[in-house]
Design an enzyme around this catalytic site. Structure first.
Site, mmCIF file in Angstrom:
data_model
loop_
_atom_site.group_PDB
_atom_site.id
_atom_site.type_symbol
_atom_site.label_atom_id
_atom_site.label_comp_id
_atom_site.label_asym_id
_atom_site.label_seq_id
_atom_site.Cartn_x
_atom_site.Cartn_y
_atom_site.Cartn_z
ATOM 1 N N TRP A 1 45.109 -41.920 -22.264
ATOM 2 C CA TRP A 1 43.788 -41.813 -22.896
ATOM 3 C C TRP A 1 43.789 -42.393 -24.290
ATOM 4 O O TRP A 1 42.818 -43.036 -24.704
ATOM 5 C CB TRP A 1 43.267 -40.374 -22.836
ATOM 6 C CG TRP A 1 42.913 -40.050 -21.422
ATOM 7 C CD1 TRP A 1 43.579 -39.220 -20.583
ATOM 8 C CD2 TRP A 1 41.863 -40.652 -20.637
ATOM 9 N NE1 TRP A 1 42.999 -39.248 -19.334
ATOM 10 C CE2 TRP A 1 41.952 -40.111 -19.337
ATOM 11 C CE3 TRP A 1 40.865 -41.588 -20.898
ATOM 12 C CZ2 TRP A 1 41.079 -40.472 -18.303
ATOM 13 C CZ3 TRP A 1 39.999 -41.953 -19.880
ATOM 14 C CH2 TRP A 1 40.107 -41.402 -18.608
ATOM 15 N N ASP B 1 40.347 -36.733 -30.041
ATOM 16 C CA ASP B 1 39.794 -36.636 -28.694
ATOM 17 C C ASP B 1 40.287 -35.304 -28.116
ATOM 18 O O ASP B 1 41.461 -35.168 -27.775
ATOM 19 C CB ASP B 1 40.301 -37.823 -27.860
ATOM 20 C CG ASP B 1 39.829 -37.748 -26.409
ATOM 21 O OD1 ASP B 1 39.170 -36.758 -26.038
ATOM 22 O OD2 ASP B 1 40.125 -38.705 -25.655
ATOM 23 N N LYS C 1 35.565 -30.436 -18.508
ATOM 24 C CA LYS C 1 36.836 -29.739 -18.233
ATOM 25 C C LYS C 1 36.716 -28.272 -18.660
ATOM 26 O O LYS C 1 36.730 -27.395 -17.820
ATOM 27 C CB LYS C 1 37.979 -30.451 -18.930
ATOM 28 C CG LYS C 1 38.088 -31.902 -18.413
ATOM 29 C CD LYS C 1 39.010 -32.730 -19.239
ATOM 30 C CE LYS C 1 38.786 -34.217 -19.057
ATOM 31 N NZ LYS C 1 38.989 -34.688 -17.684
HETATM 32 N N1 PMP Z 1 39.825 -38.622 -23.061
HETATM 33 C C1 PMP Z 1 40.524 -37.739 -22.313
HETATM 34 C C2 PMP Z 1 41.656 -36.995 -22.955
HETATM 35 C C3 PMP Z 1 40.181 -37.541 -20.976
HETATM 36 O O1 PMP Z 1 40.870 -36.671 -20.236
HETATM 37 C C4 PMP Z 1 39.107 -38.259 -20.411
HETATM 38 C C5 PMP Z 1 38.664 -38.062 -18.981
HETATM 39 N N2 PMP Z 1 39.521 -37.513 -18.113
HETATM 40 C C6 PMP Z 1 38.433 -39.180 -21.213
HETATM 41 C C7 PMP Z 1 38.805 -39.309 -22.532
HETATM 42 C C8 PMP Z 1 37.303 -39.992 -20.671
HETATM 43 O O2 PMP Z 1 36.216 -39.168 -20.522
HETATM 44 P P1 PMP Z 1 34.873 -39.574 -19.773
HETATM 45 O O3 PMP Z 1 35.205 -39.729 -18.335
HETATM 46 O O4 PMP Z 1 34.007 -38.386 -20.076
HETATM 47 O O5 PMP Z 1 34.372 -40.812 -20.381
#
Ligand code: PMP
Length: 361
Positions: free
Chosen positions: A102, A172, A196
């Site tokens: 991520w 994040d 989540k």
């Molecule tokens: N950052 C993290 C730590 C994530 O786990 C995720 C999605 N699993 C995202 C960003 C991306 O999020 P989204 O699908 O809401 O764009």
């Protein structure tokens, strides 16, 4: 109806009492004769939901008065772009910690907006550990320093955060927001998709220190500007009303259960039970993550005999334990233990793991 234990990484488990409350109010919201999702987002009925959700986040996260809480669409993925678009000023450079999948995505998007310094790169150790926060220092002229508080795929989590001085720390927290207490005053900006720990997908929570709103250029497209969202209390355009409603109900449950510290204690316990099952399996199950960095939210592990993993995941599902397949990019197994997962669910999983090891070991 019996429900399986859902260990999916996101979208993920929502407390069943929240699902029931949504369902009971879907057609006739609190005896108004209308559904909440068919009334104006500028009317009093929605207004109460929206403002309660903002207040609950402020209360539960103990957010100081000089911060704004925003609700934005586009997932955390849009934030990967909005953060550099809004916050990179001057020489247009920013610092990023590359802690896994991520963080990498955040870096890829930020590079499109300016010059990025990687202040720590975990690719050498296959993202199995995090740096000592004391070793993370911002570079000269950096607009902000970005970390991913919990890597959902790699299963590593910061237990303490770097001190970045005058350079805003941006985090994040998509996969661990409100799963534990954090000192918000140490951050310039925190963001998290709701799907989540906070509700269904469709809304992203952004917590921003108000002085940083002055960085948003007037030339940014309206939706891309934090200043625009803050000025209009996230009602510049039609907000994602359904996920915000669901999130409000979930926040109320977190409050009823004693808030972030009570939730954190329960989350710690759940993770401990699962990590112990892995560590005490005499090598049948193996954790690839350094002990002090192990995530309380996303527990990842392998079977020593990797060829047994598909069998393990299939048999687990047959036993009412679903969502245990590791992310497609890394394979293996993963159990996501967000706030809504119960200790009962984790005990059911570890008991299945024990049986499976005895049968196949
Ligand atoms: N950052 C993290 C730590 C994530 O786990 C995720 C999605 N699993 C995202 C960003 C991306 O999020 P989204 O699908 O809401 O764009």
């Amino acid at each position: 109806m019996s429900r399986p234990f859902n260990f999916s990484a996101g979208p993920s488990m929502i407390p069943v009492d929240v699902l029931e409350e949504l369902s009971e109010n879907m057609v006739n919201y609190q005896s108004t004769g209308l559904s909440l999702i068919e009334v104006s987002h500028r009317g009093p009925v929605y207004d109460e939901v929206h403002n309660s959700a903002v207040s609950l986040i402020k209360e539960l996260m103990n957010i100081p008065d000089n911060y704004s809480v925003l609700f934005i669409g586009g997932g955390a993925t849009l934030q990967f772009s909005m953060i550099p678009m809004n916050l990179m000023v001057g020489g247009k450079s920013a610092d990023y910690v590359n802690s896994g999948a991520w963080a990498k995505k955040a870096i890829t998007e930020a590079k499109k907006e300016g010059s990025i310094n990687i202040v720590y790169d975990g690719s050498d150790n296959n993202f199995s550990v995090l740096p000592d926060p004391e070793d993370i220092k911002p570079s000269e002229g950096s607009s902000y320093l970005h970390v991913t508080s919990n890597e959902t795929i790699g299963g590593i989590q910061w237990k303490a955060f770097p001190d970045t001085g005058d350079v805003p720390l941006v985090a994040d927290m998509s996969s661990d927001i409100l799963s534990r207490s954090v000192d918000v005053s140490r951050f310039g900006l925190i963001y998290a998709g709701a799907q989540k720990n906070l509700g269904p997908s469709g809304v992203t929570v952004v917590i921003i220190r108000n002085d940083l709103l002055e960085r948003s250029s007037e030339n940014l497209g309206a939706y891309l500007s934090y200043a625009v969202h803050a000025k209009s209390n996230s009602l510049y355009n039609t907000p994602p009303v359904f996920p915000i409603w669901a999130m409000k109900l979930i926040l109320e449950k977190i409050k009823e259960k004693g808030g972030a510290s009570a939730v954190a204690e329960k989350n710690r316990k759940k993770a401990e039970v699962l990590y112990s099952a892995i560590d005490n399996s005499e090598g049948f199950y193996v954790s690839p993550v350094g002990k002090q960095y192990r995530s309380d939210m996303n527990v990842v592990w392998r079977l020593a005999d990797e060829s047994l993993e598909p069998v393990f995941i299939k048999e687990a599902a047959e036993n009412g334990l679903i969502g245990l397949k590791g992310h497609r990019s890394v394979g293996g197994c993963r159990a996501s233990l967000y706030n809504a997962m119960t200790l009962e669910g984790v005990n059911a999983l570890t008991s299945f793991m024990g049986d499976f090891a005895r049968k196949n070991g």
